[in-house]
Design a protein around this motif. Structure first.
Motif, PDB file in Angstrom:
ATOM      1  N   LEU A 102       0.805  -1.222   0.000  1.00  0.00           N
ATOM      2  CA  LEU A 102       0.000   0.000   0.000  1.00  0.00           C
ATOM      3  C   LEU A 102       0.842   1.279   0.000  1.00  0.00           C
ATOM      4  O   LEU A 102       0.444   2.286  -0.581  1.00  0.00           O
ATOM      5  N   GLY A 103       1.995   1.229   0.650  1.00  0.00           N
ATOM      6  CA  GLY A 103       2.801   2.437   0.794  1.00  0.00           C
ATOM      7  C   GLY A 103       3.846   2.644  -0.277  1.00  0.00           C
ATOM      8  O   GLY A 103       4.297   3.766  -0.500  1.00  0.00           O
ATOM      9  N   THR A 104       4.241   1.578  -0.970  1.00  0.00           N
ATOM     10  CA  THR A 104       5.300   1.687  -1.973  1.00  0.00           C
ATOM     11  C   THR A 104       4.825   1.283  -3.367  1.00  0.00           C
ATOM     12  O   THR A 104       4.914   2.059  -4.310  1.00  0.00           O
ATOM     13  N   LEU A 105       4.316   0.061  -3.487  1.00  0.00           N
ATOM     14  CA  LEU A 105       3.996  -0.458  -4.813  1.00  0.00           C
ATOM     15  C   LEU A 105       2.778   0.212  -5.448  1.00  0.00           C
ATOM     16  O   LEU A 105       2.825   0.627  -6.600  1.00  0.00           O
ATOM     17  N   VAL A 106       1.679   0.296  -4.699  1.00  0.00           N
ATOM     18  CA  VAL A 106       0.456   0.868  -5.269  1.00  0.00           C
ATOM     19  C   VAL A 106       0.660   2.323  -5.699  1.00  0.00           C
ATOM     20  O   VAL A 106       0.337   2.674  -6.837  1.00  0.00           O
TER      21      VAL A 106
END
Length: 183
Positions: A102-106
């Motif tokens: 949620l914090g990096t990839l999306v």
């Protein structure tokens, strides 16, 4: 290919990884070689700077985290192919996987084209709570009232985010979660 990509790009971001062998008989040895090369590559201080496709200022620790979760999700795939869905990840590991997702990839890979939406993801066993505002301006942490909430154990939320079998619950407009789906 994921292991080969990581080893190659850590060493030289401009280089493209070499494809694996075409012959099935050679594939297992090649895979084992890539696994060992990645292990050797990551066996340096985790704070060592390294190029990373999803975040500036990344380190070898960033890669170690990415590869741990990449491997975990593919473990689920292998178990599913064999008809065994037995792995339950520790709450801490699964919550970290949800956080990375949620914090990096999306935010790095998702272009939001739908109407703006607020999405909440909660893990009941670890107490983590991510609320994201998704709009054409990007995906960012937010404090608003969610239009959809994904809730469950960290293990189930982790699995749900990656589209693997899970018992997480969705409250609200389920369709809003679609743009966040793993490839």
């Amino acid at each position: 290919m994921v292991l080969s990509f990581a080893v190659t790009k850590i060493a030289d971001p401009a280089r493209d990884p070499q494809p694996g062998p075409a012959d099935w008989a050679d594939l297992l040895g090649w895979l084992d070689g890539q696994r060992m090369a990645l292990r050797e590559t990551l066996n340096r201080p985790p704070e060592t700077p390294a190029w990373f496709p999803f975040a500036a200022g990344a380190t070898l620790g960033t890669w170690a985290r990415r590869m741990a979760h990449e491997t975990a999700i593919h473990r689920l795939d292998a178990e599913s192919a064999l008809g065994h869905d037995e792995t339950v990840f520790s709450p801490e590991f699964a919550a970290d996987g949800a956080d990375e997702y949620l914090g990096t990839l999306v935010p790095a890979r998702t272009t939001w084209t739908a109407a703006p939406a607020t999405i909440q993801v909660r893990t009941i066993d670890t107490g983590h709570d991510w609320t994201l505002r998704c709009s054409s301006e990007g995906i960012q942490a937010h404090e608003g009232v969610p239009q959809v909430t994904l809730t469950g154990s960290a293990n189930d939320v982790y699995r749900a985010l990656w589209g693997r079998p899970n018992d997480a619950e969705v409250t609200g407009d389920r369709a809003l979660l679609e743009p966040l789906s793993a490839p």
